[in-house]
Write an enzyme that holds these catalytic residues in place. Structure first.
Site, PDB file in Angstrom:
ATOM      1  N   ASP A  45       0.820  -1.211   0.000  1.00 56.24           N
ATOM      2  CA  ASP A  45       0.000   0.000   0.000  1.00 56.24           C
ATOM      3  C   ASP A  45       0.861   1.271   0.000  1.00 56.24           C
ATOM      4  O   ASP A  45       0.714   2.127   0.860  1.00 56.24           O
ATOM      5  CB  ASP A  45      -0.907  -0.054   1.248  1.00 56.24           C
ATOM      6  CG  ASP A  45      -1.841   1.137   1.354  1.00 56.24           C
ATOM      7  OD1 ASP A  45      -2.331   1.603   0.312  1.00 56.24           O
ATOM      8  OD2 ASP A  45      -2.060   1.601   2.485  1.00 56.24           O
ATOM      9  N   TYR A  56      -6.277  -3.046  13.178  1.00 64.16           N
ATOM     10  CA  TYR A  56      -7.203  -2.027  12.652  1.00 64.16           C
ATOM     11  C   TYR A  56      -8.637  -2.227  13.132  1.00 64.16           C
ATOM     12  O   TYR A  56      -9.584  -1.957  12.397  1.00 64.16           O
ATOM     13  CB  TYR A  56      -7.103  -1.989  11.118  1.00 64.16           C
ATOM     14  CG  TYR A  56      -5.793  -1.358  10.662  1.00 64.16           C
ATOM     15  CD1 TYR A  56      -5.675   0.021  10.566  1.00 64.16           C
ATOM     16  CD2 TYR A  56      -4.683  -2.133  10.386  1.00 64.16           C
ATOM     17  CE1 TYR A  56      -4.474   0.619  10.190  1.00 64.16           C
ATOM     18  CE2 TYR A  56      -3.473  -1.551  10.013  1.00 64.16           C
ATOM     19  CZ  TYR A  56      -3.378  -0.174   9.917  1.00 64.16           C
ATOM     20  OH  TYR A  56      -2.190   0.419   9.548  1.00 64.16           O
ATOM     21  N   GLU A  86       1.270  -0.733  14.169  1.00 66.37           N
ATOM     22  CA  GLU A  86       0.336   0.001  13.298  1.00 66.37           C
ATOM     23  C   GLU A  86      -1.036  -0.040  13.949  1.00 66.37           C
ATOM     24  O   GLU A  86      -1.467  -1.105  14.415  1.00 66.37           O
ATOM     25  CB  GLU A  86       0.201  -0.634  11.902  1.00 66.37           C
ATOM     26  CG  GLU A  86       1.343  -0.354  10.970  1.00 66.37           C
ATOM     27  CD  GLU A  86       1.118  -0.870   9.542  1.00 66.37           C
ATOM     28  OE1 GLU A  86      -0.048  -0.982   9.108  1.00 66.37           O
ATOM     29  OE2 GLU A  86       2.124  -1.182   8.886  1.00 66.37           O
ATOM     30  N   GLU A 117       3.853  -7.830   7.610  1.00 65.99           N
ATOM     31  CA  GLU A 117       2.574  -8.470   7.337  1.00 65.99           C
ATOM     32  C   GLU A 117       2.614  -9.626   6.342  1.00 65.99           C
ATOM     33  O   GLU A 117       1.848  -9.651   5.375  1.00 65.99           O
ATOM     34  CB  GLU A 117       1.551  -7.429   6.879  1.00 65.99           C
ATOM     35  CG  GLU A 117       1.264  -6.400   7.947  1.00 65.99           C
ATOM     36  CD  GLU A 117      -0.010  -5.615   7.696  1.00 65.99           C
ATOM     37  OE1 GLU A 117      -0.501  -5.606   6.557  1.00 65.99           O
ATOM     38  OE2 GLU A 117      -0.515  -5.019   8.650  1.00 65.99           O
TER      39      GLU A 117
HETATM   40  C1  GCB Z   1      -1.223  -2.174   6.801  1.00 65.35           C
HETATM   41  C2  GCB Z   1       0.059  -2.088   6.062  1.00 65.35           C
HETATM   42  C3  GCB Z   1       0.366  -0.673   5.598  1.00 65.35           C
HETATM   43  C4  GCB Z   1      -0.916  -0.029   5.061  1.00 65.35           C
HETATM   44  C5  GCB Z   1      -1.911   0.043   6.188  1.00 65.35           C
HETATM   45  C6  GCB Z   1      -3.246   0.671   5.751  1.00 65.35           C
HETATM   46  O1  GCB Z   1      -1.498  -3.099   7.515  1.00 65.35           O
HETATM   47  O2  GCB Z   1       1.141  -2.596   6.799  1.00 65.35           O
HETATM   48  O3  GCB Z   1       1.346  -0.739   4.610  1.00 65.35           O
HETATM   49  O4  GCB Z   1      -0.671   1.236   4.528  1.00 65.35           O
HETATM   50  O5  GCB Z   1      -2.183  -1.242   6.645  1.00 65.35           O
HETATM   51  O6  GCB Z   1      -3.428   1.856   5.923  1.00 65.35           O
HETATM   52  O7  GCB Z   1      -4.070  -0.054   5.213  1.00 65.35           O
END
Ligand code: GCB
Length: 597
Positions: free
Chosen positions: A179, A469, A504, A412
């Site tokens: 991403d 997330y 993250e 990941e």
């Molecule tokens: C993740 C990735 C990261 C993405 C992020 C997102 O898990 O490690 O590269 O940018 O999520 O914002 O979706």
């Protein structure tokens, strides 16, 4: 690998500036030795080429492009050995001098160099041509999709009417499995540097220790002959602290390197023999994972920070020291103390700055995207040998920086679908990484939101690093449910008796979008989201840090999930603070760097 330096025995010539450039398309073939006289553009180096021209081909292009420039070296360089060094060519390179292929290099985020002493004559013009390939696929790191054609009619896309499935729109495009925009080109500096022809210092490794109030510096210098290397250690003011010729230096009442500008004490280690000289900044510090703590100089650290990107308008992933300085200042402004080089090693100058400013770095390889849909990525992807190479090269480049406190082997990967294969892959790399680092820093990889009970490898890392997330990609917009789910998971990790860091967690946020009742994409939602996670971390002693996603908004491939890029930044891409930056600043300034947990 030593960073080029100008001193009494060495010199550095910058090859940065305007280069001739063209995409290798429309029937154009590069015949080695051909000089571009027409049909080229002037392009700036260092910088990605993608956003420098108003041409959609530059953004969408998948394939090779050509950089070219001619030079004449001054005759005063005759007596020296000449090395041509590229700090990063993304994603792979073939380098020619005139018509001769002098090297190839795979991987876009680490330096490579070639001894060109016998390839050029000083005082005579020569031409360097670099063929750069930006394609990513199942053999590259980062990983991309091999299928370059027909992307819009993929059978995996539910929106494609069934009668159109399998139809191909003929266009090569890059399909990254990651991403961030696949910015390409001569992304970092190009130079020729010199060393003496014989007796030159090839490499230096430094390890430091603390004994009572004293520091011990062990240095290992590799020369191209057997000469003794002498060491002189100087303090910040330039006064000699100690000398040695046996690889070890005792520093009485040592000043240690630690977090923060005022505490990042650097000594200068000057190494010399009869022909060569090299000076290196050394921070005396120790690192150890003990129980559920991460110790810096025997004090438990609490990590506050983020994953970043090397990313800015126009330059793309191009090296920009001004952004680095600005970002380091913003890190201090926030009361943060660390970041992860997601998802590739950054330019060396940033590590140098963090050494000086006392910012901790988790140094990550470009191994991102190790997942292959339904298939077993450990069978389908042909990356193992290259993965070892990038780990080796990253450690060779960054091993002496006091700011580097942990290695991340990647981001990941799929560890859930094929747990045994994942274990074999990552655990053997873990042993390999440890074996290469004389400082024996902790080693980890960063795991994605998954069925954590099936992942049997993340829990064996020195520090468990989690990207989560809840409240964004799942339980979207419902922070109460998200906190319930996060806490359920943290209960699981509590049982593992390991230090855990959130590497993250974050929410896309459109700068300027406000709400009284916080909903997704509003600045208020991002601030509440991050603070709610913080509350959950504060209750658990084994959580040793929080690195939210992301420091600043950044460019990505276009798609329905990304409006002008990824917007999870605390700052906009231009480094303007969002509401959450102020909220995190308040939180982090009230959490000490050490002895918090
Ligand atoms: C993740 C990735 C990261 C993405 C992020 C997102 O898990 O490690 O590269 O940018 O999520 O914002 O979706």
């Amino acid at each position: 690998m030593l960073y080029p330096q100008t001193n009494s025995c060495r010199s550095v010539f910058s090859l940065d500036g305007l280069w001739k450039f063209r995409l290798i398309n429309d029937g154009f073939n590069y015949n080695p030795g051909d000089i571009l006289t027409s049909d080229f553009e002037w392009i700036a180096v260092p910088a990605s080429y993608n956003d420098q021209k108003e041409d959609k081909a530059y953004r969408r292009f998948a394939g090779e492009s050509l950089y070219q420039r001619s030079f004449t070296l001054p005759k005063i360089m005759e007596a020296q050995r000449l090395l041509l060094r590229f700090d990063a060519v993304t994603n792979s390179a073939r380098v020619y001098i005139n018509s001769e292929l002098i090297t190839t290099h795979k991987g876009g985020y680490l330096p490579f160099e070639i001894d060109i002493t016998k390839k050029v004559s000083v005082g005579v013009e020569f031409t360097i041509s670099v063929v750069v390939d930006n394609r990513v696929n199942s053999t590259t790191l980062p990983v991309g999709n091999d299928k370059l054609k027909g992307a819009f009619f993929g059978s995996d896309n539910a929106q494609v009417p069934s009668v159109q499935k399998g139809k191909e729109y003929q266009a090569d495009i890059n399909l990254p499995n990651f991403d961030f925009f696949n910015y390409a080109g001569l992304n970092r500096s190009v130079r020729i540097y010199t060393t003496p022809k014989t007796g030159y210092i090839k490499d230096i490794t430094v390890v430091t220790d603390i004994v009572g109030r004293d520091g011990v510096i062990s240095y290992y210098a590799l020369c191209d002959n057997d000469e003794t290397v002498f060491a002189t250690l100087k303090d910040k003011r330039g006064s000699v602290v100690a000398t040695s010729d046996n690889g070890s230096i005792m520093v009485k009442d040592a000043k240690l390197w630690s977090i923060g500008k005022e505490n990042a004490y650097l000594y200068t280690l000057e190494l010399s023999n009869t022909s060569d000289f090299y000076s290196l900044s050394v921070g005396i510090r120790t690192i150890e994972v003990r129980g559920k703590q991460f110790l810096l100089n025997n004090q438990p650290v609490y990590f506050k920070g983020f994953g970043k990107h090397e990313d800015s308008h126009i330059k793309g992933r191009g090296f920009d020291l001004t952004y680095d300085v600005k970002d380091a200042g913003l890190i201090h402004w926030l009361g943060a103390n660390s970041f992860r080089t997601s998802h590739y090693p950054y330019a060396e100058e940033m590590y140098d700055l963090c050494d000086r400013e006392g910012i901790l770095i988790i140094d990550e390889t470009p191994a991102v995207g190790i997942a292959a849909g339904q298939a077993n990525p450990y069978e389908v992807l042909d990356i193992r040998a290259h993965h070892e190479d990038v780990i080796k090269d990253m450690i060779a480049r960054d091993k002496n920086h006091p700011c580097v406190i942990m290695w991340s082997m990647g981001n990941e990967p799929d560890t859930e679908s094929y747990p045994r294969e994942a274990y074999e892959y990552w655990h053997s790399l873990y042993d390999y990484t440890h074996s290469l680092d004389r400082q024996n820093r902790p080693v980890t990889f960063v795991c994605s939101q998954n069925d954590y009970t099936r992942d049997i490898v993340a829990r064996t890392m020195d520090v468990v690093c989690l990207n989560r997330y809840y409240g964004w990609y799942n339980l979207s917009g419902d922070l109460d449910a998200a906190m319930y789910a996060l806490n359920l998971e943290l209960d699981f990790w509590e049982q593992q008796n390991k230090p855990v860091m959130l590497t993250e967690y974050g929410a896309d946020t459109v700068s300027g979008m406000h709400a009284t009742v916080p909903e997704m994409f509003s600045e208020e939602y991002q601030a509440q989201f991050l603070l709610a996670y913080g509350e959950a971390f504060d209750k658990r002693d084994f959580i040793i840090g929080e690195q939210m996603w992301n420091f600043a908004d950044f460019g990505t491939i276009q798609g329905p999930m990304r409006a002008g890029g990824n917007k999870k930044g605390l700052f906009t891409r231009e480094r303007k603070p969002k509401l959450a930056a102020h909220a995190m600043r308040h939180r982090w300034n009230n959490i000490p760097d050490v002895d918090y947990k």
